[in-house]
Design a protein around this motif. Structure first.
Motif, PDB file in Angstrom:
ATOM      1  N   PHE A 149       0.816  -1.222   0.000  1.00 15.54           N
ATOM      2  CA  PHE A 149       0.000   0.000   0.000  1.00 15.54           C
ATOM      3  C   PHE A 149       0.847   1.269   0.000  1.00 15.54           C
ATOM      4  O   PHE A 149       0.359   2.329  -0.373  1.00 15.54           O
ATOM      5  CB  PHE A 149      -0.945   0.006   1.223  1.00 15.54           C
ATOM      6  CG  PHE A 149      -0.279   0.459   2.497  1.00 15.54           C
ATOM      7  CD1 PHE A 149      -0.158   1.815   2.796  1.00 15.54           C
ATOM      8  CD2 PHE A 149       0.248  -0.449   3.413  1.00 15.54           C
ATOM      9  CE1 PHE A 149       0.480   2.237   3.961  1.00 15.54           C
ATOM     10  CE2 PHE A 149       0.877  -0.030   4.574  1.00 15.54           C
ATOM     11  CZ  PHE A 149       0.986   1.315   4.842  1.00 15.54           C
ATOM     12  N   ASN A 150       2.120   1.178   0.427  1.00  9.17           N
ATOM     13  CA  ASN A 150       2.782   2.430   0.802  1.00  9.17           C
ATOM     14  C   ASN A 150       3.318   3.251  -0.369  1.00  9.17           C
ATOM     15  O   ASN A 150       3.536   4.438  -0.212  1.00  9.17           O
ATOM     16  CB  ASN A 150       3.851   2.189   1.872  1.00  9.17           C
ATOM     17  CG  ASN A 150       5.034   1.424   1.369  1.00  9.17           C
ATOM     18  OD1 ASN A 150       4.881   0.521   0.549  1.00  9.17           O
ATOM     19  ND2 ASN A 150       6.209   1.762   1.833  1.00  9.17           N
ATOM     20  N   PHE A 151       3.524   2.607  -1.536  1.00  6.75           N
ATOM     21  CA  PHE A 151       3.886   3.370  -2.744  1.00  6.75           C
ATOM     22  C   PHE A 151       3.025   2.868  -3.899  1.00  6.75           C
ATOM     23  O   PHE A 151       3.521   2.135  -4.768  1.00  6.75           O
ATOM     24  CB  PHE A 151       5.381   3.227  -3.054  1.00  6.75           C
ATOM     25  CG  PHE A 151       6.255   4.123  -2.221  1.00  6.75           C
ATOM     26  CD1 PHE A 151       6.428   5.464  -2.562  1.00  6.75           C
ATOM     27  CD2 PHE A 151       6.893   3.640  -1.086  1.00  6.75           C
ATOM     28  CE1 PHE A 151       7.224   6.298  -1.780  1.00  6.75           C
ATOM     29  CE2 PHE A 151       7.689   4.475  -0.306  1.00  6.75           C
ATOM     30  CZ  PHE A 151       7.859   5.806  -0.656  1.00  6.75           C
ATOM     31  N   PRO A 152       1.758   3.277  -3.932  1.00  7.50           N
ATOM     32  CA  PRO A 152       0.852   2.686  -4.930  1.00  7.50           C
ATOM     33  C   PRO A 152       1.124   3.119  -6.373  1.00  7.50           C
ATOM     34  O   PRO A 152       0.573   2.537  -7.300  1.00  7.50           O
ATOM     35  CB  PRO A 152      -0.535   3.161  -4.478  1.00  7.50           C
ATOM     36  CG  PRO A 152      -0.267   4.364  -3.657  1.00  7.50           C
ATOM     37  CD  PRO A 152       1.079   4.187  -3.014  1.00  7.50           C
ATOM     38  N   ALA A 153       1.983   4.111  -6.576  1.00  8.93           N
ATOM     39  CA  ALA A 153       2.365   4.502  -7.942  1.00  8.93           C
ATOM     40  C   ALA A 153       3.784   4.024  -8.239  1.00  8.93           C
ATOM     41  O   ALA A 153       4.050   3.357  -9.230  1.00  8.93           O
ATOM     42  CB  ALA A 153       2.269   6.020  -8.109  1.00  8.93           C
ATOM     43  N   MET A 154       4.724   4.340  -7.356  1.00 11.94           N
ATOM     44  CA  MET A 154       6.134   4.058  -7.646  1.00 11.94           C
ATOM     45  C   MET A 154       6.410   2.561  -7.809  1.00 11.94           C
ATOM     46  O   MET A 154       7.051   2.152  -8.790  1.00 11.94           O
ATOM     47  CB  MET A 154       7.012   4.622  -6.515  1.00 11.94           C
ATOM     48  CG  MET A 154       8.478   4.286  -6.667  1.00 11.94           C
ATOM     49  SD  MET A 154       9.496   4.853  -5.281  1.00 11.94           S
ATOM     50  CE  MET A 154       9.273   3.549  -4.087  1.00 11.94           C
ATOM     51  N   ILE A 155       5.932   1.749  -6.882  1.00 13.44           N
ATOM     52  CA  ILE A 155       6.334   0.334  -6.913  1.00 13.44           C
ATOM     53  C   ILE A 155       5.709  -0.400  -8.107  1.00 13.44           C
ATOM     54  O   ILE A 155       6.428  -1.136  -8.798  1.00 13.44           O
ATOM     55  CB  ILE A 155       6.109  -0.343  -5.545  1.00 13.44           C
ATOM     56  CG1 ILE A 155       7.066   0.320  -4.530  1.00 13.44           C
ATOM     57  CG2 ILE A 155       6.352  -1.854  -5.627  1.00 13.44           C
ATOM     58  CD1 ILE A 155       6.975  -0.183  -3.104  1.00 13.44           C
ATOM     59  N   PRO A 156       4.427  -0.187  -8.427  1.00 11.08           N
ATOM     60  CA  PRO A 156       3.946  -0.789  -9.679  1.00 11.08           C
ATOM     61  C   PRO A 156       4.793  -0.362 -10.892  1.00 11.08           C
ATOM     62  O   PRO A 156       5.129  -1.188 -11.747  1.00 11.08           O
ATOM     63  CB  PRO A 156       2.501  -0.281  -9.783  1.00 11.08           C
ATOM     64  CG  PRO A 156       2.080  -0.121  -8.355  1.00 11.08           C
ATOM     65  CD  PRO A 156       3.313   0.407  -7.656  1.00 11.08           C
ATOM     66  N   MET A 157       5.197   0.925 -10.930  1.00 14.51           N
ATOM     67  CA  MET A 157       6.008   1.376 -12.083  1.00 14.51           C
ATOM     68  C   MET A 157       7.419   0.777 -12.066  1.00 14.51           C
ATOM     69  O   MET A 157       7.989   0.528 -13.126  1.00 14.51           O
ATOM     70  CB  MET A 157       6.036   2.904 -12.168  1.00 14.51           C
ATOM     71  CG  MET A 157       4.736   3.457 -12.728  1.00 14.51           C
ATOM     72  SD  MET A 157       4.840   5.215 -13.176  1.00 14.51           S
ATOM     73  CE  MET A 157       4.276   5.983 -11.674  1.00 14.51           C
ATOM     74  N   TRP A 158       7.988   0.547 -10.863  1.00 17.11           N
ATOM     75  CA  TRP A 158       9.283  -0.151 -10.784  1.00 17.11           C
ATOM     76  C   TRP A 158       9.184  -1.434 -11.606  1.00 17.11           C
ATOM     77  O   TRP A 158      10.115  -1.813 -12.299  1.00 17.11           O
ATOM     78  CB  TRP A 158       9.546  -0.640  -9.364  1.00 17.11           C
ATOM     79  CG  TRP A 158      10.112   0.279  -8.364  1.00 17.11           C
ATOM     80  CD1 TRP A 158      10.428   1.604  -8.512  1.00 17.11           C
ATOM     81  CD2 TRP A 158      10.428  -0.081  -7.006  1.00 17.11           C
ATOM     82  NE1 TRP A 158      10.925   2.076  -7.319  1.00 17.11           N
ATOM     83  CE2 TRP A 158      10.937   1.071  -6.388  1.00 17.11           C
ATOM     84  CE3 TRP A 158      10.324  -1.254  -6.262  1.00 17.11           C
ATOM     85  CZ2 TRP A 158      11.350   1.073  -5.050  1.00 17.11           C
ATOM     86  CZ3 TRP A 158      10.734  -1.254  -4.945  1.00 17.11           C
ATOM     87  CH2 TRP A 158      11.245  -0.093  -4.341  1.00 17.11           C
ATOM     88  N   MET A 159       8.048  -2.104 -11.421  1.00 17.40           N
ATOM     89  CA  MET A 159       7.932  -3.449 -11.999  1.00 17.40           C
ATOM     90  C   MET A 159       7.457  -3.396 -13.447  1.00 17.40           C
ATOM     91  O   MET A 159       8.139  -3.876 -14.343  1.00 17.40           O
ATOM     92  CB  MET A 159       6.929  -4.269 -11.173  1.00 17.40           C
ATOM     93  CG  MET A 159       7.329  -4.468  -9.730  1.00 17.40           C
ATOM     94  SD  MET A 159       5.973  -5.336  -8.878  1.00 17.40           S
ATOM     95  CE  MET A 159       6.621  -5.413  -7.216  1.00 17.40           C
ATOM     96  N   PHE A 160       6.266  -2.815 -13.674  1.00 16.23           N
ATOM     97  CA  PHE A 160       5.728  -2.938 -15.037  1.00 16.23           C
ATOM     98  C   PHE A 160       6.486  -2.081 -16.035  1.00 16.23           C
ATOM     99  O   PHE A 160       6.500  -2.389 -17.229  1.00 16.23           O
ATOM    100  CB  PHE A 160       4.198  -2.751 -15.086  1.00 16.23           C
ATOM    101  CG  PHE A 160       3.652  -1.348 -14.928  1.00 16.23           C
ATOM    102  CD1 PHE A 160       3.893  -0.353 -15.865  1.00 16.23           C
ATOM    103  CD2 PHE A 160       2.819  -1.040 -13.853  1.00 16.23           C
ATOM    104  CE1 PHE A 160       3.358   0.921 -15.734  1.00 16.23           C
ATOM    105  CE2 PHE A 160       2.270   0.225 -13.701  1.00 16.23           C
ATOM    106  CZ  PHE A 160       2.550   1.211 -14.645  1.00 16.23           C
TER     107      PHE A 160
END
Ligand code: NAD
Length: 498
Positions: A149-160
């Protein structure tokens, strides 16, 4: 009530799951929406769409895939405020910090814009007589990401960002606590030109995570969240033959040497300990001053900074941090504060019971400070993930370095000093994955890689940078010979270079 749906095959999808989760407004404590919880059938629909799209997507040349990333970056930048406000309203971090969350993700997209260069293979001419050897990187197929929950934009973008740029299609299972921004990002990826199915979002909890880990067509799983679940995902994914990287929790230490510039160090520690209400895996919840004099000075300065620290609603531009994410999380943090007191640490500032006028049901926790915390205490060993700073006093640099080195977590660590030699030795010796020297939150830039050690990460590959490219591709090595007319005898022994 507003309902947040899955995003499958390029459009919003209701799914067949019968369960829903509450999405709160952490400022008011109210439920503002409900999110559909997917089941195995929803996941399968997403995987089928992703598998179909992936063949076409992998055949698009890398430069054109990079152009989609450029366009995605442009679209996200144009909607920065909308995304940041949406993120704040579900997470509770202040809007300026939410912009940072989106921006740090975009920096990985910028890295992904250079993917043609990162995908160039290796070539050996004349590895043997008339023999050339080359290796290339190919996408894995359908891959998945499960995010916290804590980086709902950054962490998905790290991956995808990386996974899609190298030619995979991606299934994102974002946190059920703040699911709106991930869906919006998937919509923008379609608008940027990625074919339907290249990025899907399936919401849910353990049931959909298990479906991901068991699905035979998903080749790799990237996970970021708490350590017990990271370990579970790592083991179960491997059991099902998948490549898995699973980042876990953290307990980062900031070591302050007597020669440090205390004014700067304490300002840095304040932001890193209390920013985003301490809900960062690279937060600095433990400060280790070396020597009693340094400890007393750090404590005094932290106390005076706390006096002026402003906690407020996430939309208040003057607020330095907002509420924590849910009532359950607020209770967990407050229970740890009580435990710290019961364990015998000195509770110098107690942030429990903070209410804001007009927001008395909001999930606020005031800045909390403990001194004389000991390494054997549970509150030291475990991750609190709230606005709680613990001072652990050390007599010497050696004693201070042992603390992060021997701690079960090994995500980040920082040292504050003017002594280059001490900092250099520290960076070389400390048993932690990411080190800051007078840098309180040493989150590496996008073209380097992010990853902790010990219980903070399971698997070998870090997030983003070249490790991201390696994680989301497989290497194929081709040995090619072009004989010049002669016929050779059959070789029954293994060819060597002799
Ligand atoms: P979490 O572990 O509760 O959830 C992470 C993901 O796992 C979510 O998508 C969630 O739906 C799913 N999940 C939850 N329970 C599950 C279960 N029993 N089985 C399978 N899946 C489950 O983490 P969180 O509270 O969302 O995020 C905070 C944690 O993430 C902290 O521990 C923080 O340190 C960590 N974190 C680590 C990094 C890192 O890179 N090391 C980065 C950010 C956050």
């Amino acid at each position: 009530m507003r309902q947040i749906e899955h995003f499958i095959d390029g459009r919003s999808a209701r799914g067949s799951g019968q369960r829903f989760g509450d999405v709160f407004n952490p400022n008011t404590g109210e439920v503002q929406a409900r999110v559909a919880f997917g089941d195995a059938a929803d996941l399968d629909a997403a995987v089928r769409s992703a598998a179909k799209a992936q063949e076409e997507w992998a055949a698009v040349n890398p430069q054109r895939r990079a152009r989609v990333m450029f366009e995605f970056k442009r679209l996200v930048e144009a909607r920065m405020n909308e995304l940041a406000e949406m993120l704040s309203s579900e997470h509770g971090k202040v809007v300026a910090d939410s912009r940072g969350d989106v921006q740090r993700g975009l920096e990985v997209i910028e890295f992904a814009c250079g993917i043609p260069h990162a995908l160039k293979g290796e070539y050996t001419e004349g590895a043997g007589p008339g023999i050339d050897v080359y290796s290339l990187r190919q996408p894995l197929g359908v891959v998945a990401g499960i995010t916290p929950f804590n980086f709902p934009a950054m962490i998905p973008m790290w991956m995808f960002g990386v996974a899609i740029a190298v030619g995979n299609s991606f299934i994102l299972k974002p946190s059920e606590k703040d699911p709106s921004v991930p869906v919006r990002l998937a919509e923008l990826m379609m608008e940027a030109g990625a074919p339907a199915g290249v990025l899907n979002v399936v919401h849910g909890d353990k049931a959909v995570v298990d479906a991901i880990l068991e699905h035979p067509l998903i080749r790799a799983v990237s996970f970021v969240g708490s350590s017990d679940i990271a370990h579970y995902v790592y083991s179960k994914g491997a059991e099902h033959g998948k490549r898995v990287q699973a980042m876990g929790g953290a307990k980062n230490h900031g070591i302050v040497l007597p020669d440090a510039d205390l004014e700067h160090a304490v300002k840095d520690i304040m932001g890193a300990a209390y920013g985003s209400a301490g809900e960062r895996c690279m937060a600095l919840p433990v400060v280790v001053p070396v020597g009693a004099k340094t400890a007393d000075a750090v404590r005094e300065r932290v106390l005076s900074e706390i006096e002026t620290l402003k906690v407020g609603v996430s939309t208040d531009p003057a607020a330095q941090y907002g509420p924590v994410v849910t009532a359950a999380h607020k209770k967990r943090v407050e229970d740890y504060i009580q435990l710290g007191k019961d364990e015998g640490a000195e509770l110098v500032v107690d942030g429990r019971g903070l209410t804001l006028q007009g927001y008395d049901k909001g999930f606020f926790v005031g800045p909390t400070l403990f001194d004389h915390v000991k390494p054997q205490m549970k509150t030291y060993k475990e991750e609190i993930f709230g606005p709680v700073l613990q001072i652990v006093r050390a007599e010497s640099l050696d004693e201070a370095v042992k603390l992060p080195s021997e701690h079960a977590y090994g995500n980040g660590v920082a040292i504050f000093t003017r002594n280059g030699r001490a900092a250099r030795d520290f960076a070389a010796k400390v048993n932690v994955g990411m080190v800051g020297i007078n840098v309180p939150i040493p989150v590496p830039v996008a073209y380097h890689t992010f990853g902790g050690w010990k219980r903070s990460a399971f698997g070998d590959a870090n997030q983003h940078g070249m490790d991201g490219v390696r994680f989301f591709t497989k290497v194929k090595t081709v040995t090619a010979r072009w004989p010049e007319g002669m016929t050779e005898d059959s070789a029954f022994v293994i060819p060597t270079m002799n």
